[in-house]
Design a protein around this motif. Sequence first.
Motif, PDB file in Angstrom:
ATOM      1  N   ALA A 241       0.822  -1.212   0.000  1.00 46.30           N
ATOM      2  CA  ALA A 241       0.000   0.000   0.000  1.00 46.30           C
ATOM      3  C   ALA A 241       0.850   1.254   0.000  1.00 46.30           C
ATOM      4  O   ALA A 241       0.393   2.332  -0.388  1.00 46.30           O
ATOM      5  N   GLY A 242       2.100   1.137   0.504  1.00 47.41           N
ATOM      6  CA  GLY A 242       2.998   2.276   0.471  1.00 47.41           C
ATOM      7  C   GLY A 242       2.767   3.281   1.561  1.00 47.41           C
ATOM      8  O   GLY A 242       3.301   4.381   1.520  1.00 47.41           O
ATOM      9  N   SER A 243       1.929   2.949   2.580  1.00 43.39           N
ATOM     10  CA  SER A 243       1.657   3.896   3.655  1.00 43.39           C
ATOM     11  C   SER A 243       2.772   3.844   4.682  1.00 43.39           C
ATOM     12  O   SER A 243       3.513   2.875   4.783  1.00 43.39           O
ATOM     13  N   ALA A 244       2.867   4.904   5.457  1.00 39.04           N
ATOM     14  CA  ALA A 244       3.902   4.971   6.491  1.00 39.04           C
ATOM     15  C   ALA A 244       3.748   3.837   7.469  1.00 39.04           C
ATOM     16  O   ALA A 244       2.666   3.519   7.917  1.00 39.04           O
ATOM     17  N   GLY A 245       4.877   3.201   7.802  1.00 36.72           N
ATOM     18  CA  GLY A 245       4.823   2.124   8.770  1.00 36.72           C
ATOM     19  C   GLY A 245       4.509   0.785   8.182  1.00 36.72           C
ATOM     20  O   GLY A 245       4.626  -0.231   8.850  1.00 36.72           O
ATOM     21  N   ALA A 246       4.079   0.757   6.903  1.00 39.60           N
ATOM     22  CA  ALA A 246       3.808  -0.476   6.165  1.00 39.60           C
ATOM     23  C   ALA A 246       2.902  -1.426   6.911  1.00 39.60           C
ATOM     24  O   ALA A 246       1.714  -1.187   7.003  1.00 39.60           O
ATOM     25  N   VAL A 247       3.448  -2.492   7.482  1.00 43.13           N
ATOM     26  CA  VAL A 247       2.629  -3.624   7.888  1.00 43.13           C
ATOM     27  C   VAL A 247       1.521  -3.245   8.845  1.00 43.13           C
ATOM     28  O   VAL A 247       0.353  -3.530   8.619  1.00 43.13           O
ATOM     29  N   ALA A 248       1.822  -2.573   9.958  1.00 45.13           N
ATOM     30  CA  ALA A 248       0.780  -2.216  10.926  1.00 45.13           C
ATOM     31  C   ALA A 248       0.877  -0.772  11.391  1.00 45.13           C
ATOM     32  O   ALA A 248       0.174  -0.375  12.293  1.00 45.13           O
ATOM     33  N   ASP A 249       1.759  -0.002  10.763  1.00 43.78           N
ATOM     34  CA  ASP A 249       1.916   1.409  11.105  1.00 43.78           C
ATOM     35  C   ASP A 249       2.242   1.589  12.585  1.00 43.78           C
ATOM     36  O   ASP A 249       1.655   2.396  13.277  1.00 43.78           O
ATOM     37  N   ARG A 250       3.182   0.792  13.077  1.00 43.06           N
ATOM     38  CA  ARG A 250       3.639   0.897  14.457  1.00 43.06           C
ATOM     39  C   ARG A 250       5.166   0.934  14.465  1.00 43.06           C
ATOM     40  O   ARG A 250       5.812   0.160  13.767  1.00 43.06           O
ATOM     41  N   ASP A 251       5.743   1.809  15.273  1.00 46.62           N
ATOM     42  CA  ASP A 251       7.187   1.852  15.477  1.00 46.62           C
ATOM     43  C   ASP A 251       7.499   1.279  16.852  1.00 46.62           C
ATOM     44  O   ASP A 251       6.777   1.527  17.821  1.00 46.62           O
ATOM     45  N   VAL A 252       8.584   0.527  16.939  1.00 50.57           N
ATOM     46  CA  VAL A 252       8.985  -0.080  18.207  1.00 50.57           C
ATOM     47  C   VAL A 252       9.962   0.853  18.908  1.00 50.57           C
ATOM     48  O   VAL A 252      10.996   1.230  18.344  1.00 50.57           O
ATOM     49  N   ARG A 253       9.614   1.234  20.127  1.00 48.49           N
ATOM     50  CA  ARG A 253      10.467   2.115  20.934  1.00 48.49           C
ATOM     51  C   ARG A 253      10.148   1.838  22.406  1.00 48.49           C
ATOM     52  O   ARG A 253       8.993   1.700  22.779  1.00 48.49           O
ATOM     53  N   TRP A 254      11.171   1.774  23.231  1.00 50.41           N
ATOM     54  CA  TRP A 254      10.965   1.426  24.639  1.00 50.41           C
ATOM     55  C   TRP A 254      10.484   2.640  25.429  1.00 50.41           C
ATOM     56  O   TRP A 254      11.162   3.658  25.521  1.00 50.41           O
ATOM     57  N   HIS A 255       9.258   2.542  25.977  1.00 53.99           N
ATOM     58  CA  HIS A 255       8.710   3.555  26.880  1.00 53.99           C
ATOM     59  C   HIS A 255       7.807   2.792  27.850  1.00 53.99           C
ATOM     60  O   HIS A 255       6.627   2.594  27.594  1.00 53.99           O
ATOM     61  N   PRO A 256       8.372   2.355  28.969  1.00 55.64           N
ATOM     62  CA  PRO A 256       7.662   1.437  29.874  1.00 55.64           C
ATOM     63  C   PRO A 256       6.319   1.998  30.332  1.00 55.64           C
ATOM     64  O   PRO A 256       6.138   3.203  30.494  1.00 55.64           O
ATOM     65  N   ILE A 257       5.392   1.098  30.508  1.00 54.43           N
ATOM     66  CA  ILE A 257       4.042   1.452  30.952  1.00 54.43           C
ATOM     67  C   ILE A 257       4.123   2.307  32.218  1.00 54.43           C
ATOM     68  O   ILE A 257       4.924   2.033  33.117  1.00 54.43           O
ATOM     69  N   GLY A 258       3.311   3.361  32.278  1.00 57.50           N
ATOM     70  CA  GLY A 258       3.438   4.340  33.349  1.00 57.50           C
ATOM     71  C   GLY A 258       2.352   4.230  34.403  1.00 57.50           C
ATOM     72  O   GLY A 258       1.390   3.469  34.264  1.00 57.50           O
ATOM     73  N   ILE A 259       2.503   5.016  35.459  1.00 57.68           N
ATOM     74  CA  ILE A 259       1.550   5.000  36.560  1.00 57.68           C
ATOM     75  C   ILE A 259       0.167   5.419  36.098  1.00 57.68           C
ATOM     76  O   ILE A 259      -0.854   4.945  36.613  1.00 57.68           O
ATOM     77  N   GLU A 260       0.093   6.298  35.070  1.00 57.45           N
ATOM     78  CA  GLU A 260      -1.214   6.744  34.598  1.00 57.45           C
ATOM     79  C   GLU A 260      -2.017   5.600  34.002  1.00 57.45           C
ATOM     80  O   GLU A 260      -3.243   5.587  34.070  1.00 57.45           O
ATOM     81  N   HIS A 261      -1.325   4.612  33.419  1.00 54.82           N
ATOM     82  CA  HIS A 261      -2.033   3.456  32.880  1.00 54.82           C
ATOM     83  C   HIS A 261      -2.648   2.625  34.011  1.00 54.82           C
ATOM     84  O   HIS A 261      -3.791   2.159  33.899  1.00 54.82           O
ATOM     85  N   TRP A 262      -1.895   2.444  35.076  1.00 55.95           N
ATOM     86  CA  TRP A 262      -2.424   1.672  36.205  1.00 55.95           C
ATOM     87  C   TRP A 262      -3.571   2.419  36.876  1.00 55.95           C
ATOM     88  O   TRP A 262      -4.540   1.800  37.332  1.00 55.95           O
ATOM     89  N   LEU A 263      -3.487   3.744  36.929  1.00 53.92           N
ATOM     90  CA  LEU A 263      -4.608   4.518  37.469  1.00 53.92           C
ATOM     91  C   LEU A 263      -5.845   4.358  36.591  1.00 53.92           C
ATOM     92  O   LEU A 263      -6.967   4.235  37.085  1.00 53.92           O
ATOM     93  N   ASP A 264      -5.629   4.362  35.276  1.00 55.76           N
ATOM     94  CA  ASP A 264      -6.738   4.117  34.355  1.00 55.76           C
ATOM     95  C   ASP A 264      -7.400   2.780  34.636  1.00 55.76           C
ATOM     96  O   ASP A 264      -8.627   2.658  34.685  1.00 55.76           O
ATOM     97  N   SER A 265      -6.567   1.748  34.820  1.00 52.29           N
ATOM     98  CA  SER A 265      -7.113   0.401  35.002  1.00 52.29           C
ATOM     99  C   SER A 265      -7.878   0.284  36.322  1.00 52.29           C
ATOM    100  O   SER A 265      -8.921  -0.376  36.373  1.00 52.29           O
ATOM    101  N   THR A 266      -7.393   0.931  37.384  1.00 53.09           N
ATOM    102  CA  THR A 266      -8.123   0.860  38.656  1.00 53.09           C
ATOM    103  C   THR A 266      -9.433   1.639  38.583  1.00 53.09           C
ATOM    104  O   THR A 266     -10.435   1.246  39.182  1.00 53.09           O
TER     105      THR A 266
END
Length: 543
Positions: A241-266
């Motif tokens: 298709a030629g779109s940015a990111g090709a297969v799933a349009d996701r870039d891999v980069r390390w940014h560990p899950i944060g406290i705001e995510h756990w607050l969201d889940s609670t």
Amino acid sequence: MKNRSALVLLAIVAIFAGVTLKIAMPHGLTVWSVDSVTYLDAARNVLAGKGYVYNGPWAAAHTSVPEGSPIPLTHYPPFYSLVLVATSLLAGEPLRAAYWVSVIAFALAALFAGLVVRQATPERPSNAILAALLVAVNPIILKLYSNPFSEVIYMPMALAGQWLLLRFSKTGKLLHLCVAALIFGLGCITRYSGVVWVGAAGLWLLVWGADTFLRRVKFAALFGAISGVPLAILVIRNHFAGSAGAVADRDVRWHPIGIEHWLDSTMALSSWFLPTRWTGTRSGIMVAVVCLLLLVACSILSRRYRFAEQADGKAFRDAYATTAIFLVTYVLHLIVSISLTDYSTPLNSRILLPVLIWLICLAAMLPAVMPGRLWQGIVTAGCSVLIVMSFGRAAAWVKYNRNGVFGYLSPEWTQSKTADAIRKLPPSAVVFSNRSEQIYFTLNRQAVCIPEKYDPMSLAPNKRAHDVFSKVHAELEKTGGLVVRSGAINFGDESKRSEEDLVPWSDLQEYTLTELQQILPLKKVFEDKPWEVFVIAPTGATN
């Protein structure tokens, strides 16, 4: 209760679920997300013969193409849009089609939740009714199904696939295995996280799928081959298709899950188990976590009674194992995907919907596995109390939702002074907004996205922001366009949430008004809460 009577009751509960959702939406679905706009616009483009592309402003914000240029979609899997296309042949147009898809899918979610539990506890069909009712009257699930999200079809597909796997385990019929594999494969192109469930189902087949190792390997290989076909086709399409990111349009980069995510889940957990007025409070979160831990502990401890006292222990083991594997692998997948690819994913009730539904299935299985009638009665009573509480909350939400139109299509926006000002602009005038997809969807007008300070997927600084501001500044001056900025959106919830409640770190992503005024010489034209409208001011005339 006879099995035939249980099936009839399950069908009645499923119909009740669908009718309830339909009654709750006299004005149609609530559209408030760029995800929904993208799915609907893609469906319209497919119907128009343009292919699976998106014309709206979101795509241009993440690529270098001009606003309004058709962009092949790779970030969003296509199956939900394709279902809308097929349904539109009867319903007339994608938004109306999404309405009927939600109604039918909600009924199917309740039905298949009941069928999974019935497969686990065939000697206690009343458990299946408990599961279906817990889904049908759950206010959180009901609210989510009133929106055009891909999760609408994702969950009934997952439950149907799980039920067919359990049928295969009992009957040994390859047809059940093949259809389950196809459903899970389509789940992969509904949401990319469906790949996790393909792996989880394959793991279950390898461990428990048959009596000999070679047969288990054969069944797992067959399942993997069939389920992998839809995703393989999509990967090839996205690559070319030629779109940015090709297969799933996701870039891999390390940014560990944060406290705001756990607050969201609670926050999400507390909203599942507690009345609305307690949701989000410290005591509510603690109670919700305790309830969740007790449910998991009871599920684990009860297995030994099941295998010791019940003749049909294999049926329960298979249902329990698939449910637990699907639930655990999905949670682990969220942690990994947030930490590596998509930090902006909030762990709210929408993302955690599979966790909620499979916890409901586990809760409905418990009465059949508890030791003695006393404990069975206690657990059944607990589920019944939860059904009554959920029904009351669901009824209140239905009444509230029937009284207005919310989200992007609300009259507060479509009949607002701001919308009228945009309608009166000449076609050449540029509109620069942090709600560009809302303007595009409701007014059928292209609007340039105000760039985010950070890439929402990777949290890396947005390198395109400076170029966008420079270009738009010149275009606004040249065309006499408007800068339109909004804060809150009415989501159609009695709590009157703002978007920041769903994405608590959005302050890091969006430019504040003060920051925008430091970048662009803005002059306020008028304020139409929650909207503020500006033009580019002559030198020395900013405010």
